[in-house]
Design an enzyme around this catalytic site. Structure first.
Site, PDB file in Angstrom:
ATOM      1  N   GLY B 252       0.959  -1.241   0.153  1.00 21.87           N
ATOM      2  CA  GLY B 252       0.103   0.010   0.231  1.00 21.87           C
ATOM      3  C   GLY B 252       0.898   1.219   0.128  1.00 21.87           C
ATOM      4  O   GLY B 252       2.064   1.143   0.183  1.00 21.87           O
ATOM      5  N   VAL B 253       0.052   2.365  -0.014  1.00 20.34           N
ATOM      6  CA  VAL B 253       0.889   3.699  -0.206  1.00 20.34           C
ATOM      7  C   VAL B 253       1.390   4.202   1.218  1.00 20.34           C
ATOM      8  O   VAL B 253       0.631   3.665   2.256  1.00 20.34           O
ATOM      9  CB  VAL B 253       0.079   4.871  -0.742  1.00 20.34           C
ATOM     10  CG1 VAL B 253       0.598   6.005  -0.668  1.00 20.34           C
ATOM     11  CG2 VAL B 253      -0.429   4.267  -2.078  1.00 20.34           C
ATOM     12  N   GLY B 254       2.720   4.863   1.278  1.00 22.05           N
ATOM     13  CA  GLY B 254       2.691   5.390   2.491  1.00 22.05           C
ATOM     14  C   GLY B 254       4.294   4.659   3.084  1.00 22.05           C
ATOM     15  O   GLY B 254       4.986   3.933   2.635  1.00 22.05           O
ATOM     16  N   GLU B 278      -0.121  -2.189  -6.838  1.00 23.24           N
ATOM     17  CA  GLU B 278      -1.160  -1.223  -7.504  1.00 23.24           C
ATOM     18  C   GLU B 278      -0.127   0.270  -7.763  1.00 23.24           C
ATOM     19  O   GLU B 278      -0.016   0.606  -8.864  1.00 23.24           O
ATOM     20  CB  GLU B 278      -2.279  -0.596  -6.284  1.00 23.24           C
ATOM     21  CG  GLU B 278      -3.550  -0.536  -6.570  1.00 23.24           C
ATOM     22  CD  GLU B 278      -4.330   0.200  -5.144  1.00 23.24           C
ATOM     23  OE1 GLU B 278      -5.417  -0.744  -5.230  1.00 23.24           O
ATOM     24  OE2 GLU B 278      -3.939   0.894  -4.528  1.00 23.24           O
ATOM     25  N   ASN B 368     -10.057   8.616   2.695  1.00 19.48           N
ATOM     26  CA  ASN B 368     -10.005   8.496   1.504  1.00 19.48           C
ATOM     27  C   ASN B 368     -10.842   7.541   0.757  1.00 19.48           C
ATOM     28  O   ASN B 368     -12.020   7.822  -0.058  1.00 19.48           O
ATOM     29  CB  ASN B 368      -8.593   7.997   0.878  1.00 19.48           C
ATOM     30  CG  ASN B 368      -7.461   8.868   1.692  1.00 19.48           C
ATOM     31  OD1 ASN B 368      -7.658  10.180   1.707  1.00 19.48           O
ATOM     32  ND2 ASN B 368      -6.252   8.369   1.848  1.00 19.48           N
ATOM     33  N   GLY B 372      -7.834  -0.198  -3.239  1.00 20.35           N
ATOM     34  CA  GLY B 372      -7.621  -1.394  -3.618  1.00 20.35           C
ATOM     35  C   GLY B 372      -7.212  -2.432  -2.664  1.00 20.35           C
ATOM     36  O   GLY B 372      -7.085  -3.530  -2.842  1.00 20.35           O
TER      37      GLY B 372
END
Lengths: 489, 489
Positions: B252-254, B278, B368, B372
């Site tokens: 995931g993002v971050g 993703e 947010n 995904g």
């Protein structure tokens, strides 16, 4: 060997991998003999318990007698037996319900321990180790492949009826997995039998016992009304061009599912119907009689005693219309999504935000388990969750402010149906969903209560996206617990 | 054409399908010009609003300026912009967050309306209608194919860097869907461009504007500790034979995701790493520098300004290590399950029963969206949800009795990780899960509170499977709402 002799071969503490899916194709006499042996050992002061992995629910001969004898330590992934359910709720049996399509891979990958002994019902076995399964596929191929020892219950009641029904295929595991080559519910991609090492067989027991499935009951008025809503909606979507003709159906177990298939059989506008489902119930007979069944693919044939007779008499001419698969194929995300399955599952309760509870009454007491509902709901083309709008003679609303247990999130539900009407949630924002569910699906006796909750939520969550009131979320459940009703009459 | 001229071509009330995924590859100057036009029209008393479907989150040039101008009516399926978030929470923008891998099919199937105008960032277009996308795949192929009119923003800042990066493939729709032929993260199965009908292009606008991605921050100590736990656990599982070597990662993002990839790059025991993810973030650079990146497959390249420079200088030699796909392929259940992805996603809060909230603070305020995370969590081989054990300087526990919003149910979560430790929930019964999560993952300041809740739940749900106390389930959230803390200090 007798069942009693075979039961003597079970070791204390071992993990049994048994056949059986929704009361179809489970071993019967060996578990009963094992229960008796366990009781004797217990009377003699010995501790004797086993763990049981299955396909899904098995009959009272297995889950019932073993649990009443106090023999079950750990049980996965699904059950529907009254005695076992009580023991799980009492905390005497460790239990975990998982997505039925994921159980087999979890065992093969080693995430769960592998069964040490497989006890599997079959209709025949050859000297070369070809095992022909009976009325269900379940996880039998996985258990037969992994267990070091095998007990087969060869059930003579079916004759050779089931030979030719099964398509046994186990997908590869990562990193060696390849596409599952099923692009049509009728596609056969495996073998008619499970290949085992015959040296692993430690007992073969002969039985003549049918699956103990309850008598079939005709769909009641509420079920027929729900079925009518679903069919109307499907026609409407097809007309709008949002639903191609000919997609296969999955229908959960029970009355409403039966009612939908029966309604299709009797509808002159209905063309051929294909099923890509988990459990094939006798409602398919009405489609067969109407000449409308293309193919029924599933992992179990769950028929009442009367239906078993009809089936045995017609099996030869019907054979090419059925495919019984292993449950990780019948319930596989890849295939369900590719085929575009239309999915129909029963909810215990639905909330006004689109979440569904399939498993826990009042959030705590397990009924059966999540089963395969999420395998289908998450990957289907069009998905229904259906329930009568009330339960317990109207004392309980099946539409609640917030479900007491979430099995399917708002992201995984599409259409709610009760006898009051239908709510198409796709593409709707939270507040729109809530208004639609209350207006179309709730029982009139509970509408003001639900609207009051929504009003409260909108006030409390001012400037927030989701109008939930955490303060009052479970009031109706707590009221029910206290008084047996969700509201004063 | 200028951006201002192009913006004049947008019709009131229409549905825009825009490129862009997690701040990568979104149109910039046309949305800004559209916002200005909208403000002018509003000042003149005209009502002018549009709806926006995207890949995922876009930059402030798009979601920020359009929302501040009050132009957005309906927005799907994901966003991360402060101005837009505020408007969604205020109820001024209709919003629905859906699984990112399902958005494209929902539009192509007609379940959601098709965009009437596509506004897509590209690096080049040929007279034959070959559109070469920029830093993201998103849903651009779907929008370009379905919309009747197309505006292209040709962004010169990337040069021809992205030509050769994309693999544009859209799976067929049921009943004509066939297996997606990807069995390795590196497999290319489509084309380097999106083929469109050039007659649909109504404007081509040239820009020289980089993606507005925030400055990269080095992982902090908490993130590094979490990353360490994850790597230790993976090694342990590989040793135990429960996890094959070489499975691809989704992150995931971050910060934590970056920390995991950085830790792999620096670990001498680590072999080649493949990503099937993703969003590809600049943490891949450390793998590239260490010579450990096999291939990175994703739907977006989200790089900070500094990383964009490094990327531009090295793009030619790195090209064969990247594949940018449409998001319904990067996030497809079929491919994720086949490849056996190891998935790592951030949780907002986790509860002691295994449920995860990814989207709504206190159950009501959207951050947010689900993004995904469920596409991966539900279909991965091994899945982590990670979060620091506390938030808001220790005032809030990320481990709670019951999450205030369920995005991932107990059935879809496998391993929880905080800086305190790791809880492997696979195969555990509800009470076992609860004890493990409290013991291994909760912050010491909240352990007694969580243990008290579990004790209460066990008492209240006596003879029931799931030790939930509905009465006290959200007490910590209500306390936080009142006092800004989940408990007295």
């Amino acid at each position: 060997m007798t069942a009693e002799e075979a039961a003597e071969l079970v070791l204390p503490g071992e993990l049994l991998g048994v056949s059986g899916f929704t009361l179809a194709g489970y071993p019967k006499t060996v578990p009963e003999a094992l229960a008796k042996r366990g009781l004797r050992l217990k009377a003699a002061g010995e501790d004797f318990r086993v763990s049981v992995f299955s396909g899904a629910s098995t009959g009272d001969e297995l889950d019932g007698s073993l649990s009443r004898a106090g023999l079950i330590d750990w049980r996965m992934p699904y059950q529907s037996n009254a005695s076992l359910r009580a023991q799980i709720n009492e905390g005497r049996v460790r239990y975990l319900d998982v997505h039925l399509g994921m159980m087999g891979p979890m065992v093969r990958e080693g995430v769960l321990p592998k069964p040490t002994l497989a006890i599997v019902e079959a209709v025949a076995v050859t000297p070369e180790g070809r095992v022909y399964l009976s009325s269900s596929g379940g996880n039998s191929a996985t258990f037969l492949t992994l267990a070091d020892r095998i007990i087969l219950e060869i059930n003579g009641v079916y004759g050779d009826a089931f030979i030719g029904f099964h398509d046994t295929f186990l997908p590869g595991l990562p990193p060696l997995a390849r596409p599952i080559p099923i692009s049509n519910p009728a596609d056969r991609v495996g073998q008619e039998y499970v290949q085992i090492d015959p040296k692993k067989i430690i007992a073969v027991v002969h039985t003549e016992r049918a699956d103990s499935v309850a008598r079939f009951t005709e769909p009641d008025e509420v079920s027929q009304t729900i079925a009518g809503h679903i069919l109307d909606f499907i026609r409407h979507e097809q007309k709008k061009g949002r639903l191609p003709e000919g997609l296969p159906y999955q229908s959960g177990v029970g009355n409403v599912a039966n009612a939908v298939l029966a309604a299709m059989a009797h509808d002159p506008l209905q063309g051929m119907v294909n099923l890509y489902t988990e459990v094939i119930q006798e409602a398919v007979f009405s489609l067969l009689e109407a000449g409308k069944l293309g193919v029924a693919s599933g992992t179990a044939l769950t028929f009442s005693p009367a239906a078993q007779e009809i089936f045995k008499h017609n099996v030869r001419s019907w054979k090419h219309r059925f495919v019984i698969r292993q449950q990780e194929v019948s319930n596989h995300a890849e295939v369900i999504r590719r085929l575009g399955v239309i999915s129909m599952n029963t909810a215990l309760e639905c909330d006004i935000f689109g979440n569904v509870n399939s498993s826990h009454v009042s959030g705590t007491k397990i009924m059966n388990g999540i089963g395969g509902s999420a395998d289908f709901a998450r990957n289907c083309y069009l998905g229904f969750f259906m329930t009568p709008s009330t339960a317990k003679n109207g004392a309980v609303s099946s539409i609640v402010p917030l479900v007491s247990h979430v099995d399917h999130t708002e992201h995984d539900t599409q259409v709610f149906v009760t006898e009051r009407g239908i709510a198409d949630l796709r593409g709707k924002s939270p507040e729109e969903k809530a208004r639609l569910i209350i207006e179309n699906c709730a029982h009139p006796n509970f509408k003001d209560l639900l609207n009051d909750y929504l009003f409260e939520g909108l006030k409390e969550s001012k400037e927030h996206h989701l109008p939930v009131s955490l303060k009052n979320a479970f009031d109706v459940h707590l009221k029910f617990k206290e008084t047996g009703k969700m509201r004063e009459s």
